[in-house]
Motif scaffolding. Structure first.
Motif, PDB file in Angstrom:
ATOM      1  N   VAL A 134      26.114  40.930  40.815  1.00  0.00           N
ATOM      2  CA  VAL A 134      27.107  39.886  41.060  1.00  0.00           C
ATOM      3  C   VAL A 134      26.820  39.179  42.375  1.00  0.00           C
ATOM      4  O   VAL A 134      26.919  37.943  42.467  1.00  0.00           O
ATOM      5  CB  VAL A 134      28.527  40.488  41.058  1.00  0.00           C
ATOM      6  CG1 VAL A 134      29.559  39.414  41.421  1.00  0.00           C
ATOM      7  CG2 VAL A 134      28.850  41.095  39.708  1.00  0.00           C
ATOM      8  N   HIS A 135      26.451  39.934  43.401  1.00  0.00           N
ATOM      9  CA  HIS A 135      26.150  39.343  44.703  1.00  0.00           C
ATOM     10  C   HIS A 135      24.957  38.392  44.594  1.00  0.00           C
ATOM     11  O   HIS A 135      24.971  37.285  45.161  1.00  0.00           O
ATOM     12  CB  HIS A 135      25.855  40.453  45.721  1.00  0.00           C
ATOM     13  CG  HIS A 135      25.772  39.964  47.131  1.00  0.00           C
ATOM     14  ND1 HIS A 135      24.612  39.411  47.657  1.00  0.00           N
ATOM     15  CD2 HIS A 135      26.678  39.930  48.136  1.00  0.00           C
ATOM     16  CE1 HIS A 135      24.817  39.069  48.913  1.00  0.00           C
ATOM     17  NE2 HIS A 135      26.059  39.371  49.231  1.00  0.00           N
ATOM     18  N   GLY A 136      23.935  38.821  43.882  1.00  0.00           N
ATOM     19  CA  GLY A 136      22.760  37.972  43.701  1.00  0.00           C
ATOM     20  C   GLY A 136      23.083  36.716  42.913  1.00  0.00           C
ATOM     21  O   GLY A 136      22.584  35.615  43.222  1.00  0.00           O
ATOM     22  N   LYS A 158      34.286  28.031  46.399  1.00  0.00           N
ATOM     23  CA  LYS A 158      34.680  29.127  45.515  1.00  0.00           C
ATOM     24  C   LYS A 158      33.614  30.225  45.459  1.00  0.00           C
ATOM     25  O   LYS A 158      33.921  31.423  45.527  1.00  0.00           O
ATOM     26  CB  LYS A 158      34.948  28.593  44.110  1.00  0.00           C
ATOM     27  CG  LYS A 158      36.186  27.727  44.007  1.00  0.00           C
ATOM     28  CD  LYS A 158      36.376  27.241  42.577  1.00  0.00           C
ATOM     29  CE  LYS A 158      37.608  26.356  42.452  1.00  0.00           C
ATOM     30  NZ  LYS A 158      37.792  25.874  41.058  1.00  0.00           N
ATOM     31  N   ALA A 159      32.351  29.807  45.335  1.00  0.00           N
ATOM     32  CA  ALA A 159      31.260  30.781  45.270  1.00  0.00           C
ATOM     33  C   ALA A 159      31.124  31.548  46.585  1.00  0.00           C
ATOM     34  O   ALA A 159      30.900  32.770  46.589  1.00  0.00           O
ATOM     35  CB  ALA A 159      29.948  30.076  44.924  1.00  0.00           C
ATOM     36  N   LEU A 175      31.612  35.650  47.368  1.00  0.00           N
ATOM     37  CA  LEU A 175      30.644  36.475  48.101  1.00  0.00           C
ATOM     38  C   LEU A 175      31.320  37.254  49.219  1.00  0.00           C
ATOM     39  O   LEU A 175      31.058  38.436  49.422  1.00  0.00           O
ATOM     40  CB  LEU A 175      29.543  35.590  48.690  1.00  0.00           C
ATOM     41  CG  LEU A 175      28.373  35.224  47.771  1.00  0.00           C
ATOM     42  CD1 LEU A 175      27.434  34.268  48.486  1.00  0.00           C
ATOM     43  CD2 LEU A 175      27.607  36.473  47.344  1.00  0.00           C
ATOM     44  N   GLU A 176      32.210  36.574  49.948  1.00  0.00           N
ATOM     45  CA  GLU A 176      32.891  37.226  51.062  1.00  0.00           C
ATOM     46  C   GLU A 176      33.860  38.307  50.584  1.00  0.00           C
ATOM     47  O   GLU A 176      34.148  39.259  51.307  1.00  0.00           O
ATOM     48  CB  GLU A 176      33.659  36.178  51.884  1.00  0.00           C
ATOM     49  CG  GLU A 176      32.748  35.186  52.608  1.00  0.00           C
ATOM     50  CD  GLU A 176      33.537  34.084  53.294  1.00  0.00           C
ATOM     51  OE1 GLU A 176      34.784  34.101  53.183  1.00  0.00           O
ATOM     52  OE2 GLU A 176      32.916  33.219  53.935  1.00  0.00           O
ATOM     53  N   GLY A 177      34.350  38.173  49.351  1.00  0.00           N
ATOM     54  CA  GLY A 177      35.316  39.142  48.823  1.00  0.00           C
ATOM     55  C   GLY A 177      34.696  40.346  48.153  1.00  0.00           C
ATOM     56  O   GLY A 177      35.412  41.252  47.719  1.00  0.00           O
ATOM     57  N   LEU A 178      33.369  40.377  48.046  1.00  0.00           N
ATOM     58  CA  LEU A 178      32.710  41.517  47.409  1.00  0.00           C
ATOM     59  C   LEU A 178      32.617  42.699  48.371  1.00  0.00           C
ATOM     60  O   LEU A 178      32.240  42.535  49.534  1.00  0.00           O
ATOM     61  CB  LEU A 178      31.303  41.120  46.943  1.00  0.00           C
ATOM     62  CG  LEU A 178      31.227  40.104  45.790  1.00  0.00           C
ATOM     63  CD1 LEU A 178      29.784  39.724  45.529  1.00  0.00           C
ATOM     64  CD2 LEU A 178      31.867  40.683  44.529  1.00  0.00           C
ATOM     65  N   ARG A 179      32.965  43.889  47.902  1.00  0.00           N
ATOM     66  CA  ARG A 179      32.881  45.108  48.698  1.00  0.00           C
ATOM     67  C   ARG A 179      32.214  46.196  47.854  1.00  0.00           C
ATOM     68  O   ARG A 179      32.569  46.392  46.699  1.00  0.00           O
ATOM     69  CB  ARG A 179      34.271  45.589  49.114  1.00  0.00           C
ATOM     70  CG  ARG A 179      35.058  44.601  49.956  1.00  0.00           C
ATOM     71  CD  ARG A 179      34.529  44.507  51.379  1.00  0.00           C
ATOM     72  NE  ARG A 179      35.392  43.664  52.205  1.00  0.00           N
ATOM     73  CZ  ARG A 179      35.332  42.356  52.265  1.00  0.00           C
ATOM     74  NH1 ARG A 179      34.437  41.708  51.521  1.00  0.00           N
ATOM     75  NH2 ARG A 179      36.146  41.661  53.023  1.00  0.00           N
TER      76      ARG A 179
END
Length: 269
Positions: free
Chosen positions: A166-168, A205-206, A210-214
């Motif tokens: 998802v990050h990629g 949005k994108a 990215l910032e919300g991924l943990r």
């Protein structure tokens, strides 16, 4: 008259008063003492041999996607945990695959036929937590720690793959939008402004996703409970004493009853 007198005499003879019961108990005090001491000693042995157990807990925080869009049916004021994956899915995978696999590997390595302790897996409601618990004696803590760690590391490995995917995906999307925005800024077309605004909104949005991924992480590993979960030896001794007293009294009266029945049978033989 003689028949009635005999019946009255028999009824009087069969009546048992509290005094009679006390006499029976006093005469059988040796039996009562033997039974009481036997039960008390058995309780003491159980209390001495029973190992002190604690509950060891491990906690895993699932991977998060804090900027993940909410489903349309969810109200705005309703709070929901936003996991990278559905928490129920992670729980089921762990229960059906990762946990049994880790147990099989541990049994094989240690040459055991069965696990010497239990492992319970739960997922508290409205959280992104996986909780493993095992109730064992302190001597088994290392084994519990190894097993819990294997299970949670397997979960983390799977979730890390999902995180990287998802990050990629969103990293490429942000880079692609950056490139498109730079190109549009040098274009003087009629619809350039509208397209540029649209791309910039998608870029925000994108970037927010990215910032919300943990990443998922092990928050706690085989942490013991503050107090023992096994029975207190004093409770076992008190319970044994009460049971022993009851059994001692019962034994005396049962023995007396058997003796009386035997005598009556001899008299009528």
């Amino acid at each position: 008259m003689s028949g009635n007198a005999a019946t009255a005499t028999s009824a009087t003879h069969d009546e048992v008063s509290l005094v009679d019961m006390a006499v029976v108990f006093v005469r059988g005090w040796k039996v009562a003492l033997f039974v009481f001491v036997g039960v008390l000693l058995a309780s003491a042995l159980v209390a001495w041999w029973l190992p002190t157990q604690y509950t060891y807990s491990s906690v895993y925080q699932m991977a998060e996607d804090m900027a993940k869009p909410q489903p349309k049916f969810v109200e705005e004021d309703e709070e929901r945990e936003r996991g990278l994956e559905a928490s129920e899915g992670v729980l089921n995978k762990t229960r059906l695959y990762y946990q049994p696999q880790a147990i099989r590997e541990m049994l094989k390595q240690q040459g055991l036929g069965s696990l010497p302790f239990n492992v319970t897996l739960t997922q508290p409601e409205d959280t992104l937590l996986l909780v493993l618990k095992s109730e064992v004696a302190p001597s088994q803590r290392n084994n519990v720690k190894v097993l819990h760690q294997r299970i949670l590391q397997a979960v983390a490995a799977h979730q890390n793959k999902q995180y990287e995917r998802v990050h990629g995906l969103f990293s490429k999307k942000v880079a692609s939008l950056d490139e498109s925005i730079e190109k549009l800024r040098g274009d003087d077309g009629a619809n350039t402004g509208q397209v540029l605004v649209k791309y910039q909104e998608e870029q925000v949005k994108a970037s927010t996703r990215l910032e919300g991924l943990r990443k998922g992480r092990i928050e706690q590993l085989a942490s013991p409970s503050e107090s023992a979960t096994s029975l207190n030896p004093l409770v076992i001794l008190v319970g044994g004493a009460m049971f022993g007293l009851l059994l001692a009294m019962t034994s005396v009266f049962v023995g007396h009853f058997i003796k009386q029945v035997s005598q009556r049978l001899k008299e009528t033989a």
